[in-house]
Design a protein around this motif. Structure first.
Motif, PDB file in Angstrom:
ATOM      1  N   VAL A 196       3.009  -4.040  10.299  1.00  0.00           N
ATOM      2  CA  VAL A 196       2.847  -5.206  11.174  1.00  0.00           C
ATOM      3  C   VAL A 196       2.592  -4.679  12.577  1.00  0.00           C
ATOM      4  N   GLU A 197       1.465  -5.104  13.159  1.00  0.00           N
ATOM      5  CA  GLU A 197       1.164  -4.650  14.516  1.00  0.00           C
ATOM      6  C   GLU A 197       1.360  -5.832  15.474  1.00  0.00           C
ATOM      7  N   SER A 198       0.419  -6.762  15.488  1.00  0.00           N
ATOM      8  CA  SER A 198       0.564  -7.942  16.369  1.00  0.00           C
ATOM      9  C   SER A 198       1.340  -9.046  15.667  1.00  0.00           C
ATOM     10  N   GLY A 199       1.384  -9.014  14.348  1.00  0.00           N
ATOM     11  CA  GLY A 199       1.998 -10.102  13.570  1.00  0.00           C
ATOM     12  C   GLY A 199       0.997 -11.222  13.294  1.00  0.00           C
ATOM     13  N   GLY A 200      -0.234 -11.056  13.789  1.00  0.00           N
ATOM     14  CA  GLY A 200      -1.256 -12.103  13.648  1.00  0.00           C
ATOM     15  C   GLY A 200      -1.608 -12.416  12.192  1.00  0.00           C
TER      16      GLY A 200
ATOM     17  N   ASP B 142       4.603  -3.787   4.414  1.00  0.00           N
ATOM     18  CA  ASP B 142       3.314  -3.462   5.036  1.00  0.00           C
ATOM     19  C   ASP B 142       3.492  -3.205   6.521  1.00  0.00           C
TER      20      ASP B 142
ATOM     21  N   LYS C  92       0.849  -1.198   0.000  1.00  0.00           N
ATOM     22  CA  LYS C  92       0.000   0.000   0.000  1.00  0.00           C
ATOM     23  C   LYS C  92       0.883   1.246   0.000  1.00  0.00           C
TER      24      LYS C  92
ATOM     25  N   GLY D 126      -5.312  -3.119  -0.069  1.00  0.00           N
ATOM     26  CA  GLY D 126      -5.596  -3.809   1.190  1.00  0.00           C
ATOM     27  C   GLY D 126      -5.308  -5.287   1.042  1.00  0.00           C
TER      28      GLY D 126
HETATM   29  C1  PRP Z   1      -3.243  -3.894   8.403  1.00  0.00           C
HETATM   30  C2  PRP Z   1      -1.993  -4.302   7.670  1.00  0.00           C
HETATM   31  C3  PRP Z   1      -1.944  -5.794   7.920  1.00  0.00           C
HETATM   32  C4  PRP Z   1      -2.521  -5.911   9.313  1.00  0.00           C
HETATM   33  C5  PRP Z   1      -1.402  -6.027  10.316  1.00  0.00           C
HETATM   34  O1  PRP Z   1      -4.325  -4.148   7.605  1.00  0.00           O
HETATM   35  O2  PRP Z   1      -2.061  -3.978   6.304  1.00  0.00           O
HETATM   36  O3  PRP Z   1      -2.717  -6.492   6.999  1.00  0.00           O
HETATM   37  O4  PRP Z   1      -3.257  -4.717   9.584  1.00  0.00           O
HETATM   38  O5  PRP Z   1      -1.886  -6.168  11.629  1.00  0.00           O
HETATM   39  P1  PRP Z   1      -1.427  -7.381  12.547  1.00  0.00           P
HETATM   40  O6  PRP Z   1       0.057  -7.469  12.516  1.00  0.00           O
HETATM   41  O7  PRP Z   1      -1.935  -7.021  13.924  1.00  0.00           O
HETATM   42  O8  PRP Z   1      -2.094  -8.639  12.027  1.00  0.00           O
HETATM   43  P2  PRP Z   1      -5.770  -3.558   7.903  1.00  0.00           P
HETATM   44  O9  PRP Z   1      -6.381  -4.272   9.064  1.00  0.00           O
HETATM   45  O10 PRP Z   1      -5.674  -2.086   8.036  1.00  0.00           O
HETATM   46  O11 PRP Z   1      -6.627  -3.966   6.639  1.00  0.00           O
HETATM   47  P3  PRP Z   1      -6.265  -4.009   5.075  1.00  0.00           P
HETATM   48  O12 PRP Z   1      -5.444  -5.244   4.856  1.00  0.00           O
HETATM   49  O13 PRP Z   1      -7.574  -4.080   4.391  1.00  0.00           O
HETATM   50  O14 PRP Z   1      -5.507  -2.769   4.729  1.00  0.00           O
END
Ligand code: PRP
Length: 209
Positions: free
Chosen positions: A154-158, A152, A113, A136
């Motif tokens: 990465v927050e939790s990596g889930g 992209d 993105k 997305g």
């Molecule tokens: C964001 C990002 C990842 C995910 C990461 O997507 O693009 O896909 O969150 O988060 P995590 O590490 O906690 O799993 P988003 O939820 O914004 O949706 P999108 O993929 O439609 O952009």
């Protein structure tokens, strides 16, 4: 009047929690309504709720004096404006990731993105990769053979784990930032400097999570 652009959704709620503590009356903002422009009762503040990626556009063009937006969006849009405070929420990492079995393999195609960040990241290392822009569900890129890796958030990596993927490299850490239009900082100097000082005091006291 000071005009504020907020990224719709969870970021706006957290931004308003800090702004309220810093003396900004955000009580007029109702995210559950379809309204897009809100003005405080005393007429001192106006808020617009916009898509996160559009916040820098409104601030850069001076439509709003300030904005709250993720560092990832600032890096991608790369527009001149003052970044006045790291608000400390919305923390996550911008990473290169891919299928676990592809770690260490050469990268030819990157899905993201964030095409501008990806270009700068690879070109600064002299690597000439093809960048494919997605809107997305970027993780699909390597899974369906569209790309070798993704760049992209990465927050939790889930999401990566759920799809047999892992982080290959970290590009940078990001979080929400308070940004100010360059002209507004001169023309509304008192109001904006007071606000920035108040926000910094709130942050020192402890950030609402
Ligand atoms: C964001 C990002 C990842 C995910 C990461 O997507 O693009 O896909 O969150 O988060 P995590 O590490 O906690 O799993 P988003 O939820 O914004 O949706 P999108 O993929 O439609 O952009």
């Amino acid at each position: 009047m000071v005009k504020v652009a907020l990224a719709k959704g969870r970021l706006a709620e957290k931004a308003m929690a800090i702004l309220e503590k810093a003396g900004v009356d955000c009580s007029c903002v109702d995210q559950s309504s379809r309204k897009l422009v809100f003005t405080s009762d005393d007429g001192k503040w106006q808020f617009i709720l916009v898509k996160p990626t559009d916040v820098p556009t409104y601030v850069y063009h001076g439509i709003t004096d300030i904005g709250v937006v993720g560092k990832d969006t600032l890096l991608e849009e790369n527009l001149p404006m003052y970044e006045m405070a790291d608000l400390g929420f919305g923390k996550c990492r911008l990473c290169i990731a891919g299928k676990v079995e592809d770690m260490g393999k050469p990268v030819r195609v990157v899905a993201t993105k964030y095409p501008n960040i990806a270009k700068r990241f690879y070109y600064s290392r002299g690597e000439n990769v093809e960048i494919v822009k997605l809107s997305g569900s970027v993780e699909l890129g390597p899974l369906v053979g569209l790309s070798d890796v993704i760049l992209d958030i990465v927050e939790s990596g889930g999401t990566l784990r759920a799809n047999g993927m892992d982080v290959f490299e970290e590009v940078c850490q990001v979080s929400a930032r308070l940004v100010v239009n360059q002209v507004s900082l001169k023309t509304k100097s008192d109001e904006i400097k007071t606000l920035v000082n108040n926000v910094q005091s709130v942050l020192k006291e402890g950030n609402p999570k």
